[in-house]
Write a protein that holds these residues in place. Sequence first.
Motif, PDB file in Angstrom:
ATOM      1  N   PHE A 197      34.511 -23.417 -27.362  1.00  0.00           N
ATOM      2  CA  PHE A 197      33.948 -23.761 -27.911  1.00  0.00           C
ATOM      3  C   PHE A 197      33.792 -24.827 -28.951  1.00  0.00           C
ATOM      4  CE2 PHE A 197      30.368 -23.763 -30.657  1.00  0.00           C
ATOM      5  CZ  PHE A 197      29.035 -23.639 -29.802  1.00  0.00           C
ATOM      6  N   LEU A 248      31.800 -16.811 -21.396  1.00  0.00           N
ATOM      7  CA  LEU A 248      33.042 -15.581 -21.806  1.00  0.00           C
ATOM      8  C   LEU A 248      32.773 -14.771 -22.921  1.00  0.00           C
ATOM      9  CD1 LEU A 248      36.286 -14.853 -20.887  1.00  0.00           C
ATOM     10  CD2 LEU A 248      36.740 -16.444 -22.432  1.00  0.00           C
ATOM     11  N   ASN A 249      32.386 -14.944 -24.251  1.00  0.00           N
ATOM     12  CA  ASN A 249      31.825 -14.466 -24.868  1.00  0.00           C
ATOM     13  C   ASN A 249      30.950 -13.222 -24.064  1.00  0.00           C
ATOM     14  OD1 ASN A 249      33.231 -14.743 -27.675  1.00  0.00           O
ATOM     15  ND2 ASN A 249      31.809 -16.160 -27.779  1.00  0.00           N
ATOM     16  N   TYR A 284      39.686 -12.719 -26.234  1.00  0.00           N
ATOM     17  CA  TYR A 284      39.092 -12.658 -25.727  1.00  0.00           C
ATOM     18  C   TYR A 284      37.933 -13.512 -26.298  1.00  0.00           C
ATOM     19  CZ  TYR A 284      39.502  -9.735 -21.275  1.00  0.00           C
ATOM     20  OH  TYR A 284      39.921  -9.597 -20.113  1.00  0.00           O
ATOM     21  N   THR A 324      25.015 -13.430 -17.928  1.00  0.00           N
ATOM     22  CA  THR A 324      26.038 -14.532 -17.738  1.00  0.00           C
ATOM     23  C   THR A 324      26.179 -15.228 -16.353  1.00  0.00           C
ATOM     24  OG1 THR A 324      27.727 -13.405 -18.935  1.00  0.00           O
ATOM     25  CG2 THR A 324      28.492 -14.909 -17.599  1.00  0.00           C
ATOM     26  N   GLN A 335      30.564 -22.694 -21.021  1.00  0.00           N
ATOM     27  CA  GLN A 335      31.681 -21.548 -20.665  1.00  0.00           C
ATOM     28  C   GLN A 335      31.893 -20.336 -22.272  1.00  0.00           C
ATOM     29  OE1 GLN A 335      32.103 -20.540 -17.435  1.00  0.00           O
ATOM     30  NE2 GLN A 335      30.284 -23.076 -17.144  1.00  0.00           N
ATOM     31  N   GLY A 336      32.767 -21.138 -22.828  1.00  0.00           N
ATOM     32  CA  GLY A 336      32.544 -20.182 -23.992  1.00  0.00           C
ATOM     33  C   GLY A 336      31.617 -19.186 -24.323  1.00  0.00           C
ATOM     34  N   ALA A 356      37.370 -17.634 -26.125  1.00  0.00           N
ATOM     35  CA  ALA A 356      35.614 -18.031 -26.012  1.00  0.00           C
ATOM     36  C   ALA A 356      35.809 -19.157 -27.020  1.00  0.00           C
ATOM     37  CB  ALA A 356      35.344 -17.112 -25.888  1.00  0.00           C
TER      38      ALA A 356
END
Length: 141
Positions: A17, A46-47, A9, A64, A42-43, A13
């Motif tokens: 980024f 996702l983190n 993940y 988020t 969005q990166g 991410a």
Amino acid sequence: MSLVTLHNYLAVAAILFALGAVGFLARRNLIIMFLSAEMMLQGVALNLVAFARYRGNLQGQAFTLFILTVAACEAAIALALILMLFRRRKSLDVSLWQDLREPDLEPIVDEEPLPAPPEVLPHLTPAGREPDHPREETSHV
């Protein structure tokens, strides 16, 4: 059986980024820059989700949701701003907006400007192509 780990993940991410950062820094089109900034966001989201799942709590996922809500509001405002800027200068090139800089800063001159858009664009009627000659209307008496 392969398990998806936290590192997978984080790698996705980081790629999101990095692609967003390269797109934002390398392009001059306002829409591309906006989409690149959204990709970076969005990166980060996702983190947050990956770390929340790894730690077993919902705090990262809840944060988020707030990020996505703010991003949706920011997208609407940014697209409205882009439309207003395009209506004024007829281009989305960032280098045309040097007059928005602070008065004591020198303008940055690009090495190669973007090509100018065509002056006259073709125009079609709403119904499509006009016929060569108008139809004769007959009156029924």
